[in-house]
Scaffold this motif. Structure first.
Motif, PDB file in Angstrom:
ATOM      1  N   PRO A  21      39.599  45.489  45.680  1.00  0.00           N
ATOM      2  CA  PRO A  21      40.913  46.405  45.149  1.00  0.00           C
ATOM      3  C   PRO A  21      41.855  45.475  44.618  1.00  0.00           C
ATOM      4  CG  PRO A  21      39.713  46.989  47.205  1.00  0.00           C
ATOM      5  CD  PRO A  21      39.003  45.968  46.839  1.00  0.00           C
ATOM      6  N   LEU A  22      41.973  44.393  45.164  1.00  0.00           N
ATOM      7  CA  LEU A  22      43.179  43.621  44.454  1.00  0.00           C
ATOM      8  C   LEU A  22      42.968  43.172  43.091  1.00  0.00           C
ATOM      9  CD1 LEU A  22      45.970  42.381  45.117  1.00  0.00           C
ATOM     10  CD2 LEU A  22      44.846  40.694  46.027  1.00  0.00           C
ATOM     11  N   THR A  23      41.541  42.840  42.930  1.00  0.00           N
ATOM     12  CA  THR A  23      41.297  42.460  41.654  1.00  0.00           C
ATOM     13  C   THR A  23      41.479  43.546  40.559  1.00  0.00           C
ATOM     14  OG1 THR A  23      39.686  40.886  42.668  1.00  0.00           O
ATOM     15  CG2 THR A  23      39.409  41.454  40.196  1.00  0.00           C
ATOM     16  N   VAL A  24      41.197  44.753  40.967  1.00  0.00           N
ATOM     17  CA  VAL A  24      41.210  46.019  39.983  1.00  0.00           C
ATOM     18  C   VAL A  24      42.558  46.310  39.986  1.00  0.00           C
ATOM     19  CG1 VAL A  24      40.759  48.490  39.962  1.00  0.00           C
ATOM     20  CG2 VAL A  24      39.086  46.769  40.838  1.00  0.00           C
ATOM     21  N   GLY A  25      43.646  46.093  41.019  1.00  0.00           N
ATOM     22  CA  GLY A  25      44.838  46.574  40.911  1.00  0.00           C
ATOM     23  C   GLY A  25      45.408  45.324  40.163  1.00  0.00           C
ATOM     24  N   ARG A  26      45.334  44.405  40.069  1.00  0.00           N
ATOM     25  CA  ARG A  26      45.876  43.189  39.162  1.00  0.00           C
ATOM     26  C   ARG A  26      45.453  43.493  37.538  1.00  0.00           C
ATOM     27  NH1 ARG A  26      44.147  38.090  42.828  1.00  0.00           N
ATOM     28  NH2 ARG A  26      45.990  38.003  44.132  1.00  0.00           N
ATOM     29  N   TYR A  27      44.287  43.747  37.547  1.00  0.00           N
ATOM     30  CA  TYR A  27      43.664  43.984  35.966  1.00  0.00           C
ATOM     31  C   TYR A  27      44.690  45.140  35.665  1.00  0.00           C
ATOM     32  CZ  TYR A  27      41.127  45.768  32.386  1.00  0.00           C
ATOM     33  OH  TYR A  27      40.660  46.248  30.966  1.00  0.00           O
ATOM     34  N   LEU A  28      44.630  46.471  36.397  1.00  0.00           N
ATOM     35  CA  LEU A  28      45.519  47.336  36.076  1.00  0.00           C
ATOM     36  C   LEU A  28      47.023  47.135  35.465  1.00  0.00           C
ATOM     37  CD1 LEU A  28      43.885  50.411  38.225  1.00  0.00           C
ATOM     38  CD2 LEU A  28      43.616  49.906  35.701  1.00  0.00           C
ATOM     39  N   TRP A  29      47.795  46.587  36.592  1.00  0.00           N
ATOM     40  CA  TRP A  29      48.968  46.148  36.251  1.00  0.00           C
ATOM     41  C   TRP A  29      48.933  45.306  35.117  1.00  0.00           C
ATOM     42  CZ3 TRP A  29      53.263  47.918  37.501  1.00  0.00           C
ATOM     43  CH2 TRP A  29      54.272  47.397  37.196  1.00  0.00           C
ATOM     44  N   ALA A  30      48.000  44.167  34.712  1.00  0.00           N
ATOM     45  CA  ALA A  30      48.325  43.559  33.487  1.00  0.00           C
ATOM     46  C   ALA A  30      47.845  44.267  32.419  1.00  0.00           C
ATOM     47  CB  ALA A  30      47.295  42.220  33.427  1.00  0.00           C
ATOM     48  N   ALA A  31      47.004  45.240  32.412  1.00  0.00           N
ATOM     49  CA  ALA A  31      46.804  46.380  31.431  1.00  0.00           C
ATOM     50  C   ALA A  31      48.045  47.341  31.070  1.00  0.00           C
ATOM     51  CB  ALA A  31      45.635  47.014  31.663  1.00  0.00           C
ATOM     52  N   ILE A  32      48.813  47.508  32.109  1.00  0.00           N
ATOM     53  CA  ILE A  32      49.892  48.418  31.992  1.00  0.00           C
ATOM     54  C   ILE A  32      51.115  47.632  31.142  1.00  0.00           C
ATOM     55  CG2 ILE A  32      51.965  49.316  33.108  1.00  0.00           C
ATOM     56  CD1 ILE A  32      49.833  50.375  35.264  1.00  0.00           C
ATOM     57  N   LEU A  33      51.364  46.308  31.639  1.00  0.00           N
ATOM     58  CA  LEU A  33      52.101  45.543  30.933  1.00  0.00           C
ATOM     59  C   LEU A  33      51.846  45.080  29.438  1.00  0.00           C
ATOM     60  CD1 LEU A  33      53.141  42.944  33.850  1.00  0.00           C
ATOM     61  CD2 LEU A  33      54.322  45.072  33.251  1.00  0.00           C
ATOM     62  N   ASP A  34      50.505  44.786  29.271  1.00  0.00           N
ATOM     63  CA  ASP A  34      50.441  44.466  27.888  1.00  0.00           C
ATOM     64  C   ASP A  34      50.201  45.607  27.003  1.00  0.00           C
ATOM     65  OD1 ASP A  34      47.608  45.189  28.208  1.00  0.00           O
ATOM     66  OD2 ASP A  34      46.975  43.165  28.221  1.00  0.00           O
ATOM     67  N   GLY A  35      50.016  46.903  27.543  1.00  0.00           N
ATOM     68  CA  GLY A  35      49.932  47.999  26.586  1.00  0.00           C
ATOM     69  C   GLY A  35      48.474  48.499  26.488  1.00  0.00           C
ATOM     70  N   SER A  36      47.600  47.735  26.901  1.00  0.00           N
ATOM     71  CA  SER A  36      46.111  48.094  26.537  1.00  0.00           C
ATOM     72  C   SER A  36      45.816  49.352  27.248  1.00  0.00           C
ATOM     73  CB  SER A  36      44.980  46.749  26.936  1.00  0.00           C
ATOM     74  OG  SER A  36      45.509  46.553  28.052  1.00  0.00           O
ATOM     75  N   LEU A  37      46.321  49.486  28.499  1.00  0.00           N
ATOM     76  CA  LEU A  37      45.670  50.616  29.339  1.00  0.00           C
ATOM     77  C   LEU A  37      46.177  52.029  28.590  1.00  0.00           C
ATOM     78  CD1 LEU A  37      44.587  51.606  31.966  1.00  0.00           C
ATOM     79  CD2 LEU A  37      46.628  51.727  33.031  1.00  0.00           C
ATOM     80  N   ALA A  38      47.108  51.984  27.965  1.00  0.00           N
ATOM     81  CA  ALA A  38      47.506  53.162  27.462  1.00  0.00           C
ATOM     82  C   ALA A  38      46.736  53.218  26.177  1.00  0.00           C
ATOM     83  CB  ALA A  38      49.058  53.154  26.911  1.00  0.00           C
TER      84      ALA A  38
END
Length: 71
Positions: A21-38
């Motif tokens: 879960p922590l790995t997934v959370g870190r990935y999602l947070w990084a994706a939010i910050l760099d705009g790739s999640l949106a």
């Protein structure tokens, strides 16, 4: 999340298939910050908006022309 973490810690599945879960959370947070999640969410939404009507239109003529069950 506790069960998820426990399964990961037990090593039942490969971390490639089931990351912690922590790995997934870190990935999602990084994706939010760099705009790739949106951006990824937008691409997925466009695919759904295109594919759903196409899939429904290819199935509905066949499904709608069949007689009702039990009748």
């Amino acid at each position: 999340m506790g069960i998820w973490q426990a399964i990961c810690a037990a090593g039942i599945w490969s971390p490639v298939l089931l990351p912690e879960p922590l790995t997934v959370g870190r990935y999602l947070w990084a994706a939010i910050l760099d705009g790739s999640l949106a951006e990824s969410a937008w691409v997925t939404s466009k695919r759904l908006l295109i594919a759903t009507p196409l899939g429904a239109s290819s199935v509905c003529p066949w499904a709608c022309s069949r007689p009702a069950a039990g009748g």
